[in-house]
Design a protein around this motif. Structure first.
Motif, short mmCIF file in Angstrom:
data_model
loop_
_atom_site.label_atom_id
_atom_site.label_comp_id
_atom_site.label_asym_id
_atom_site.label_seq_id
_atom_site.Cartn_x
_atom_site.Cartn_y
_atom_site.Cartn_z
N PHE A 51 0.83 -1.21 0.00
CA PHE A 51 0.00 0.00 0.00
C PHE A 51 0.87 1.27 0.00
O PHE A 51 0.67 2.18 -0.80
CB PHE A 51 -0.90 -0.04 1.24
CG PHE A 51 -1.71 1.20 1.47
CD1 PHE A 51 -2.84 1.47 0.71
CD2 PHE A 51 -1.36 2.11 2.47
CE1 PHE A 51 -3.59 2.61 0.93
CE2 PHE A 51 -2.10 3.24 2.70
CZ PHE A 51 -3.23 3.50 1.93
N PHE A 52 1.87 1.29 0.88
CA PHE A 52 2.68 2.52 0.99
C PHE A 52 3.56 2.73 -0.24
O PHE A 52 3.75 3.87 -0.66
CB PHE A 52 3.52 2.51 2.26
CG PHE A 52 2.73 2.94 3.46
CD1 PHE A 52 2.09 4.18 3.46
CD2 PHE A 52 2.57 2.13 4.55
CE1 PHE A 52 1.35 4.59 4.56
CE2 PHE A 52 1.82 2.53 5.66
CZ PHE A 52 1.20 3.76 5.65
N ILE A 53 4.07 1.66 -0.83
CA ILE A 53 4.86 1.83 -2.06
C ILE A 53 3.95 2.37 -3.16
O ILE A 53 4.28 3.33 -3.85
CB ILE A 53 5.55 0.51 -2.48
CG1 ILE A 53 6.64 0.17 -1.47
CG2 ILE A 53 6.16 0.65 -3.88
CD1 ILE A 53 7.45 -1.05 -1.81
N GLY A 54 2.77 1.77 -3.31
CA GLY A 54 1.82 2.19 -4.36
C GLY A 54 1.36 3.62 -4.18
O GLY A 54 1.43 4.44 -5.11
N VAL A 55 0.93 3.97 -2.95
CA VAL A 55 0.43 5.32 -2.69
C VAL A 55 1.59 6.34 -2.75
O VAL A 55 1.43 7.44 -3.27
CB VAL A 55 -0.30 5.39 -1.32
CG1 VAL A 55 -0.57 6.83 -0.91
CG2 VAL A 55 -1.61 4.63 -1.40
N GLY A 56 2.75 5.94 -2.23
CA GLY A 56 3.92 6.83 -2.27
C GLY A 56 4.30 7.18 -3.70
O GLY A 56 4.50 8.35 -4.04
N LEU A 57 4.36 6.14 -4.54
CA LEU A 57 4.68 6.37 -5.97
C LEU A 57 3.61 7.26 -6.61
O LEU A 57 3.93 8.19 -7.36
CB LEU A 57 4.73 5.03 -6.71
CG LEU A 57 6.03 4.25 -6.67
CD1 LEU A 57 5.85 2.91 -7.37
CD2 LEU A 57 7.15 5.03 -7.35
N ALA A 58 2.36 6.96 -6.30
CA ALA A 58 1.25 7.74 -6.89
C ALA A 58 1.35 9.21 -6.46
O ALA A 58 1.07 10.11 -7.26
CB ALA A 58 -0.09 7.16 -6.44
N THR A 59 1.77 9.44 -5.22
CA THR A 59 1.88 10.82 -4.73
C THR A 59 3.01 11.56 -5.44
O THR A 59 2.82 12.68 -5.94
CB THR A 59 2.12 10.82 -3.20
OG1 THR A 59 1.08 10.07 -2.59
CG2 THR A 59 2.13 12.22 -2.64
N VAL A 60 4.17 10.93 -5.51
CA VAL A 60 5.33 11.58 -6.13
C VAL A 60 5.07 11.84 -7.62
O VAL A 60 5.22 12.96 -8.12
CB VAL A 60 6.61 10.72 -5.94
CG1 VAL A 60 7.77 11.29 -6.72
CG2 VAL A 60 6.96 10.64 -4.46
N VAL A 61 4.65 10.78 -8.33
CA VAL A 61 4.41 10.92 -9.77
C VAL A 61 3.23 11.88 -10.01
O VAL A 61 3.28 12.73 -10.90
CB VAL A 61 4.13 9.53 -10.41
CG1 VAL A 61 3.71 9.65 -11.86
CG2 VAL A 61 5.36 8.65 -10.29
N GLY A 62 2.19 11.74 -9.17
CA GLY A 62 1.00 12.58 -9.33
C GLY A 62 1.31 14.05 -9.15
O GLY A 62 0.82 14.90 -9.92
N ILE A 63 2.15 14.39 -8.17
CA ILE A 63 2.51 15.80 -7.95
C ILE A 63 3.31 16.31 -9.15
O ILE A 63 3.02 17.39 -9.68
CB ILE A 63 3.31 15.98 -6.63
CG1 ILE A 63 2.39 15.75 -5.43
CG2 ILE A 63 3.91 17.38 -6.55
CD1 ILE A 63 3.09 15.75 -4.08
N ALA A 64 4.29 15.53 -9.59
CA ALA A 64 5.13 15.97 -10.71
C ALA A 64 4.29 16.19 -11.97
O ALA A 64 4.36 17.25 -12.60
CB ALA A 64 6.23 14.93 -10.97
N VAL A 65 3.45 15.20 -12.30
CA VAL A 65 2.63 15.33 -13.52
C VAL A 65 1.60 16.45 -13.35
O VAL A 65 1.36 17.23 -14.28
CB VAL A 65 1.93 13.97 -13.84
CG1 VAL A 65 0.99 14.10 -15.02
CG2 VAL A 65 2.96 12.90 -14.12
#
Lengths: 275, 253
Positions: free
Chosen positions: A87-101
Motif C-alpha cells: 500500500f505505501f509503495i503504491g500510494v507513495g509512488l502515486a503521490t510523487v508521480v501525481g505531484i510531478a505530472v
C-alpha cells in the motif's frame, strides 16, 4: 394625559461572558470530540442492530473474537505488514508521480492538452478492473497489488494538483516573472505551498482509492495480505473473519487520516492560522 | 548609470471580432540614471500598462524599450506593486530572499539592511498575515530596493493605504531613495504625491499619448507642508484640470 414611550434595549453578550456562563457539562456535550464519539457510538449501535436483524451480518463482538483468533494464530502481523508494504509503495509512488505530472499539467497548456484525456480515462477505470489486469500482467506476488494501488490512486493526485497549480495567484506569478525568479525556486516556494491543500486532497483520495486497489489485487491474486485473508474467510463462509480483516484495515486508514495526514495538513497551513 | 529608453511604443488590446483598443500610442521618452520619474494621468490612460510592458509582464505591439545596466550585464529590475504581493506562506525574510539572484550571506545582510531601513528588522520572522497593510507594503518596498535594481518600477504603491500611513511611507521612500539614488519610474494618479517625490513628471492623456513632460526642480527632502511644494502641486494640478476639460470636450476614442 401623558404617554410613556417604552424603548427595548437589546444587550449582546460578549464571547467571554458566554464562555463564563456556560456550564462545563454543556461545553463538553457540544464539543467536537463529543460529536466524534457520538458518531462512533451511533455506528456501533446500528451495527449491533443490523447483526440482530440479519444472521449474515456479524456483530462487533463476533468480529472482535475473530480478530483475537487471527492475532493468536499469528496471521495478523505478517499479512497486515505485507499489505502495508504494498500500500505505501503504491500510494507513495502515486503521490510523487501525481505531484510531478500535476505540476507540469497545471503550468503548461500543451501538456494539459496532451495529458488530460489519459488522466480522465485513468479516473474512470475502477480498481477492480486494474486488479484483474495487473494479476494477468504480473501474476501473483507484490507487483500486481503495488501497480493496482498506483494506477488507481495516481489520477486523483494528478487532477487535484493540476487544478491547484492552475489556481496559483496570477499576481504572485507576475511578481516572480518581474524579478526573474528561477523556475526551481518558483516551484518550491510559490507553486508547491499554494497547492498544499490540493495535494492533501489528492493524497486523501489516493489513500482511499489505493486501499481499494491493494485489497482487490490481493483478493484476486495476492499470495498473502489483508485482501487474501479476507477472501480466505469469505470463501469459508465465515463472515466474522472476513469482517475482522476489513475492520482492521478501515481502522488503520482512519487512524492514518486523523493522526498523520490531518496533522501534516495543519502543520503546513500554520501560516494561515497566524493571521 | 542605468538609462531607460522608450521609443515609439504602442500597445493595442485585441477585443475580438476586429475590435481593438489602443492604450499607448507611439510614445517616446528617456529616463536617465538616478532620476525619479512619475507617470501621472487619468484612469485608463495606460500608466500601469506602460509599467507592465517595461517590466516584461506584458508584451507591446510595436516600438522599442531598452535598459542599460549599471554593471554591464543584464539589467535588474525591482517592482513595487499596488498590493504587496508577498508569499503568504513564507516569512518576511524568506519573501525578501525569494527574489534575490544569489542566496549568499552578503545578500542576506543586504536584505536585512533594507528591512531595517523600513523599520521592520524585528519582524523578519513574521508571516505577512501577521503584519498590517502598511507594514506589508513596506516589505514590498524593501524587497524591491534589496535586489539593487538598475531600474525600480512602482505602480501606485500607496493607493490602497490610509492617508497617514501613505504619508509616512512616502517620507520613508524619499529617505531610502536619497541613500540609494536608484532610477525610479513611479506611476500614480495623485499629483500631490508625484510633486513630492519626483524629479520629473510625465503626464499621459487618454489614448496613451504624452501630454506634458514637467521638470520638478525643488530641493529635497520635500514635505507636503513646504510652501514651494504646495505651490507647484497647485500648478501641476491646474494643468491636469485643463487636460481633463479637454478630454471631456473631445473624448478620445
Amino acid at each position: 394625559m401623558t404617554t410613556m414611550q417604552r424603548s427595548a434595549v437589546t444587550k449582546r453578550r460578549s464571547t467571554t461572558e458566554i464562555e463564563q456562563s456556560t456550564p462545563e457539562w454543556q461545553k463538553r456535550l457540544t464539543s467536537e470530540t463529543a460529536a466524534r464519539v457520538t458518531a462512533l457510538l451511533a455506528f456501533v449501535v446500528i451495527w449491533v442492530v443490523m447483526s440482530w436483524l440479519f444472521s449474515r451480518v456479524p456483530g462487533p463482538v463476533e468480529v472482535g473474537e475473530r480478530l483475537v483468533d487471527e492475532f493468536s494464530r499469528g496471521e495478523v502481523f505478517g499479512n497486515f505488514g505485507m499489505t502495508l508494504y504494498r500500500f505505501f509503495i503504491g500510494v507513495g509512488l502515486a503521490t510523487v508521480v501525481g505531484i510531478a505530472v500535476g505540476v507540469v499539467m497545471g503550468l503548461s497548456q500543451l501538456s494539459r492538452a496532451f495529458l488530460e484525456s489519459p488522466v480522465l480515462v485513468g479516473l474512470s477505470i475502477p480498481a477492480i478492473i486494474w486488479s484483474f489486469l495487473t494479476v494477468m500482467w504480473f501474476g501473483f506476488g507484490d507487483m500486481s497489488p503495488i501497480i493496482t494501488t498506483f494506477l488507481t490512486a495516481v489520477p486523483f493526485v494528478v487532477i487535484n494538483v493540476a487544478q491547484g497549480v492552475r489556481g496559483v495567484s496570477r499576481d504572485l506569478r507576475d511578481m516572480s516573472e518581474t524579478y526573474n525568479v528561477p523556475f526551481g525556486r518558483r516551484v518550491r516556494h510559490l507553486v508547491l505551498p499554494a497547492v498544499t491543500g490540493y495535494v492533501a486532497a489528492g493524497v486523501r483520495f489516493a489513500i482511499i482509492m489505493g486501499w481499494n486497489g491493494v485489497l482487490l489485487a490481493e483478493w484476486f491474486g495476492g499470495g498473502g495480505g489483508v485482501g487474501y485473508r479476507a477472501r480466505f474467510w469469505y470463501d469459508a463462509n465465515r463472515y466474522g473473519g472476513f469482517a475482522a480483516w476489513v475492520v482492521l484495515f478501515v481502522g488503520f486508514i482512519v487512524i492514518l487520516d486523523r493522526f498523520v495526514l490531518d496533522r501534516a495538513i495543519q502543520r503546513s497551513f500554520r501560516w494561515r492560522d497566524s493571521r | 548609470m542605468a538609462v531607460l529608453t522608450v521609443q515609439n511604443l504602442s500597445k493595442t488590446f485585441n477585443l475580438g471580432t476586429a475590435r481593438e483598443s489602443r492604450v499607448l500610442d507611439d510614445i517616446s521618452f528617456e529616463v536617465k540614471g538616478q532620476t525619479f520619474v512619475s507617470i501621472v494621468g487619468p484612469s485608463g490612460c495606460g500608466k500601469s500598462t506602460l509599467l507592465n510592458i517595461i517590466s516584461g509582464v506584458e508584451e507591446h505591439t510595436s516600438g522599442d524599450i531598452s535598459l542599460t545596466s549599471d554593471a554591464g550585464g543584464p539589467a535588474r529590475m525591482g517592482y513595487v506593486f499596488q498590493d504587496p504581493r508577498l508569499l503568504p506562506w513564507r516569512s518576511v525574510m524568506q519573501n525578501m530572499m525569494y527574489v534575490q539572484d544569489d542566496q549568499s550571506p552578503a545578500t542576506v545582510s543586504r536584505a536585512k539592511e533594507y528591512l531595517d531601513m523600513v523599520g521592520l528588522a524585528k519582524n523578519a520572522d513574521f508571516f505577512p498575515g501577521q503584519l498590517s497593510g502598511g507594514m506589508q507594503q513596506r516589505v514590498g518596498i524593501a524587497r524591491a530596493f534589496a535586489v539593487e535594481p538598475d531600474l525600480l518600477l512602482m505602480d501606485e504603491p500607496f493607493s490602497h493605504l490610509d492617508a497617514i500611513t501613505a504619508r509616512g511611507l512616502r517620507e520613508q521612500l524619499q529617505d531610502i531613495w536619497a541613500q540609494s539614488k536608484k532610477t525610479v519610474v513611479f506611476v500614480t494618479h495623485d499629483v500631490v504625491e508625484a510633486v513630492e517625490l519626483s524629479d520629473r513628471i510625465i503626464v499621459l492623456q487618454p489614448g496613451g499619448l504624452i501630454y506634458e513632460d514637467i521638470t520638478i526642480d525643488l530641493p529635497r527632502p520635500r514635505r507636503q507642508t513646504d510652501k514651494n511644494v504646495a505651490t507647484l502641486q497647485a500648478e501641476v494640478l491646474a494643468r491636469l484640470e485643463k487636460l481633463k476639460a479637454m478630454s471631456v470636450a473631445e473624448p478620445v476614442a
